[in-house]
Design a protein around this motif. Structure first.
Motif, PDB file in Angstrom:
ATOM      1  N   PHE A  14      33.143  45.038  50.702  1.00  0.00           N
ATOM      2  CA  PHE A  14      31.873  45.724  50.927  1.00  0.00           C
ATOM      3  C   PHE A  14      31.285  46.222  49.610  1.00  0.00           C
ATOM      4  CE2 PHE A  14      29.797  49.902  51.834  1.00  0.00           C
ATOM      5  CZ  PHE A  14      28.646  49.402  52.421  1.00  0.00           C
ATOM      6  N   HIS A  15      32.100  46.860  48.794  1.00  0.00           N
ATOM      7  CA  HIS A  15      31.586  47.408  47.538  1.00  0.00           C
ATOM      8  C   HIS A  15      31.291  46.310  46.518  1.00  0.00           C
ATOM      9  CE1 HIS A  15      31.531  51.760  48.128  1.00  0.00           C
ATOM     10  NE2 HIS A  15      32.449  51.519  49.043  1.00  0.00           N
ATOM     11  N   ASP A  16      31.998  45.197  46.598  1.00  0.00           N
ATOM     12  CA  ASP A  16      31.640  44.049  45.755  1.00  0.00           C
ATOM     13  C   ASP A  16      30.255  43.527  46.130  1.00  0.00           C
ATOM     14  OD1 ASP A  16      34.006  44.191  44.388  1.00  0.00           O
ATOM     15  OD2 ASP A  16      34.977  42.547  45.502  1.00  0.00           O
ATOM     16  N   GLN A  17      29.980  43.475  47.426  1.00  0.00           N
ATOM     17  CA  GLN A  17      28.669  43.023  47.889  1.00  0.00           C
ATOM     18  C   GLN A  17      27.569  44.011  47.501  1.00  0.00           C
ATOM     19  OE1 GLN A  17      29.808  42.320  52.103  1.00  0.00           O
ATOM     20  NE2 GLN A  17      28.879  40.300  51.816  1.00  0.00           N
ATOM     21  N   LEU A  18      27.872  45.305  47.592  1.00  0.00           N
ATOM     22  CA  LEU A  18      26.907  46.306  47.137  1.00  0.00           C
ATOM     23  C   LEU A  18      26.615  46.134  45.653  1.00  0.00           C
ATOM     24  CD1 LEU A  18      27.739  49.773  48.754  1.00  0.00           C
ATOM     25  CD2 LEU A  18      25.734  48.329  49.149  1.00  0.00           C
ATOM     26  N   GLY A  19      27.665  45.869  44.870  1.00  0.00           N
ATOM     27  CA  GLY A  19      27.473  45.644  43.439  1.00  0.00           C
ATOM     28  C   GLY A  19      26.611  44.423  43.173  1.00  0.00           C
ATOM     29  N   ALA A  20      26.818  43.370  43.964  1.00  0.00           N
ATOM     30  CA  ALA A  20      26.001  42.161  43.805  1.00  0.00           C
ATOM     31  C   ALA A  20      24.545  42.443  44.156  1.00  0.00           C
ATOM     32  CB  ALA A  20      26.552  41.043  44.695  1.00  0.00           C
ATOM     33  N   LEU A  21      24.334  43.262  45.186  1.00  0.00           N
ATOM     34  CA  LEU A  21      22.970  43.621  45.581  1.00  0.00           C
ATOM     35  C   LEU A  21      22.281  44.402  44.464  1.00  0.00           C
ATOM     36  CD1 LEU A  21      20.830  43.637  47.813  1.00  0.00           C
ATOM     37  CD2 LEU A  21      21.908  45.706  48.731  1.00  0.00           C
ATOM     38  N   LYS A  22      22.976  45.358  43.870  1.00  0.00           N
ATOM     39  CA  LYS A  22      22.408  46.127  42.772  1.00  0.00           C
ATOM     40  C   LYS A  22      22.098  45.226  41.576  1.00  0.00           C
ATOM     41  CE  LYS A  22      24.731  50.470  43.949  1.00  0.00           C
ATOM     42  NZ  LYS A  22      25.732  51.493  43.526  1.00  0.00           N
ATOM     43  N   ALA A  23      23.004  44.289  41.295  1.00  0.00           N
ATOM     44  CA  ALA A  23      22.801  43.386  40.156  1.00  0.00           C
ATOM     45  C   ALA A  23      21.559  42.519  40.346  1.00  0.00           C
ATOM     46  CB  ALA A  23      24.034  42.504  39.956  1.00  0.00           C
ATOM     47  N   GLU A  74      22.993  40.621  55.558  1.00  0.00           N
ATOM     48  CA  GLU A  74      24.419  40.335  55.798  1.00  0.00           C
ATOM     49  C   GLU A  74      25.240  41.627  55.780  1.00  0.00           C
ATOM     50  OE1 GLU A  74      28.134  37.850  53.761  1.00  0.00           O
ATOM     51  OE2 GLU A  74      26.078  37.544  53.055  1.00  0.00           O
ATOM     52  N   LEU A  75      24.952  42.505  54.832  1.00  0.00           N
ATOM     53  CA  LEU A  75      25.673  43.776  54.762  1.00  0.00           C
ATOM     54  C   LEU A  75      25.422  44.627  55.999  1.00  0.00           C
ATOM     55  CD1 LEU A  75      25.116  44.646  51.002  1.00  0.00           C
ATOM     56  CD2 LEU A  75      27.341  44.507  52.128  1.00  0.00           C
ATOM     57  N   LEU A  76      24.194  44.659  56.459  1.00  0.00           N
ATOM     58  CA  LEU A  76      23.863  45.441  57.651  1.00  0.00           C
ATOM     59  C   LEU A  76      24.553  44.872  58.893  1.00  0.00           C
ATOM     60  CD1 LEU A  76      20.035  46.037  57.100  1.00  0.00           C
ATOM     61  CD2 LEU A  76      21.836  47.763  57.007  1.00  0.00           C
ATOM     62  N   ALA A  77      24.575  43.553  58.986  1.00  0.00           N
ATOM     63  CA  ALA A  77      25.104  42.915  60.191  1.00  0.00           C
ATOM     64  C   ALA A  77      26.624  42.944  60.255  1.00  0.00           C
ATOM     65  CB  ALA A  77      24.612  41.471  60.260  1.00  0.00           C
ATOM     66  N   LEU A  78      27.282  42.767  59.116  1.00  0.00           N
ATOM     67  CA  LEU A  78      28.738  42.583  59.129  1.00  0.00           C
ATOM     68  C   LEU A  78      29.525  43.818  58.736  1.00  0.00           C
ATOM     69  CD1 LEU A  78      28.977  39.006  57.549  1.00  0.00           C
ATOM     70  CD2 LEU A  78      28.843  39.656  59.959  1.00  0.00           C
ATOM     71  N   GLN A  79      28.923  44.708  57.952  1.00  0.00           N
ATOM     72  CA  GLN A  79      29.680  45.833  57.428  1.00  0.00           C
ATOM     73  C   GLN A  79      29.386  47.162  58.130  1.00  0.00           C
ATOM     74  OE1 GLN A  79      32.056  45.384  55.428  1.00  0.00           O
ATOM     75  NE2 GLN A  79      31.682  43.338  54.620  1.00  0.00           N
ATOM     76  N   GLN A  80      28.288  47.239  58.846  1.00  0.00           N
ATOM     77  CA  GLN A  80      27.915  48.461  59.559  1.00  0.00           C
ATOM     78  C   GLN A  80      27.998  49.701  58.657  1.00  0.00           C
ATOM     79  OE1 GLN A  80      30.570  48.327  62.960  1.00  0.00           O
ATOM     80  NE2 GLN A  80      29.094  47.159  64.148  1.00  0.00           N
ATOM     81  N   PRO A  81      27.229  49.705  57.574  1.00  0.00           N
ATOM     82  CA  PRO A  81      27.292  50.826  56.626  1.00  0.00           C
ATOM     83  C   PRO A  81      26.730  52.109  57.236  1.00  0.00           C
ATOM     84  CG  PRO A  81      25.465  49.386  56.098  1.00  0.00           C
ATOM     85  CD  PRO A  81      26.238  48.700  57.185  1.00  0.00           C
ATOM     86  N   MET A  82      27.095  53.231  56.611  1.00  0.00           N
ATOM     87  CA  MET A  82      26.637  54.529  57.102  1.00  0.00           C
ATOM     88  C   MET A  82      26.156  55.374  55.927  1.00  0.00           C
ATOM     89  SD  MET A  82      29.673  55.385  59.867  1.00  0.00           S
ATOM     90  CE  MET A  82      28.846  56.874  60.415  1.00  0.00           C
ATOM     91  N   ALA A  83      25.446  56.455  56.265  1.00  0.00           N
ATOM     92  CA  ALA A  83      25.019  57.485  55.308  1.00  0.00           C
ATOM     93  C   ALA A  83      24.277  56.862  54.130  1.00  0.00           C
ATOM     94  CB  ALA A  83      26.221  58.307  54.867  1.00  0.00           C
TER      95      ALA A  83
END
Length: 240
Positions: A14-23, A74-83
């Protein structure tokens, strides 16, 4: 005990994907900022090769917007992030749209440069336009930095900086109006320069949008349309 390693792997992914999104957002911002700079350089130097590079480079920004949206969904659908993670991903989609529009405004400036090259145009308000472009690019860079780092203080500074660009736009308008009144032959060229100024002002507005999203991400507060000051006697900002 297999659940814990699996959860740890999911967390890292999840955090790798967040890092890719920021990049990708940072890449979009740098490319959009460079397009604005190149478009203004093309205008002031009458460099049509640079203008054409802007038209071609906008496609890369468009492609990055699609990548950002796909990764965010993809992050919203598969990871169900919060806050805060949820706020970041939702806002990232909006930010990518704003950055794509910055690229469109750079294209508009480049197209004005091409049209001005075919006119017997008098010198435009070059110092004011250069100053506008410099300030708008800095706002864009600071806004993305604020958003990625969830820096609400910097986000608010970006929003305040928009007033300076608006004032320069008003100054350019007055200069060009004086030229048109003094010599009607300058009307076509002056209108093109005014269009350039308007596009730079819009770039600053879009940077302000991103700065507002940074405040929302950092503080959970919505400051768009002056909603933070509900009941405040000050008038709301002009809508964008």
């Amino acid at each position: 005990m297999t659940g814990a390693p699996a959860e740890a792997t999911r967390f890292r992914h999840f955090h790798d994907q967040l890092g890719a999104l920021k990049a990708r957002l940072l890449d979009m911002s740098e490319r959009a900022e460079a397009l604005v700079e190149t478009a203004v350089e093309a205008l002031l130097a009458h460099d049509m090769a640079k203008a054409e590079r802007v038209l071609a480079g906008d496609r890369d920004v468009d492609a990055l917007e699609i990548q950002v949206e796909a990764l965010a969904v993809e992050l919203l659908a598969l990871q169900q992030p919060m806050a805060r993670d949820l706020r970041f991903i939702i806002s990232a989609i909006k930010v990518s749209s704003d950055l794509e529009r910055v690229g469109d405004h750079a294209v508009n400036i480049a197209q004005s440069a091409i049209r001005l090259s075919k006119l017997a145009a008098p010198p435009g308000p070059a110092p004011a336009l250069e100053d506008m472009a410099r300030r708008a690019r800095k706002m864009l860079s600071d806004a993305l930095d604020a958003f990625v780092r969830a820096d609400g203080v910097l986000g608010r500074e970006v929003c305040r900086a928009d007033d300076q660009v608006d004032a320069l736009h008003d100054s350019v308008f007055r200069i060009l109006l004086t030229h048109m009144m003094a010599d009607p032959r300058t009307i076509n060229a002056s209108l093109e320069y005014l269009l350039v100024s308007r596009n730079l002002e819009r770039v600053a507005d879009l940077a302000t949008n991103i700065g507002e999203d940074a405040v929302y991400l950092a503080e959970g507060k919505t400051i768009k349309h002056n909603l933070e000051h509900a009941g405040d006697p000050r008038p709301p900002r002009e809508p964008r």
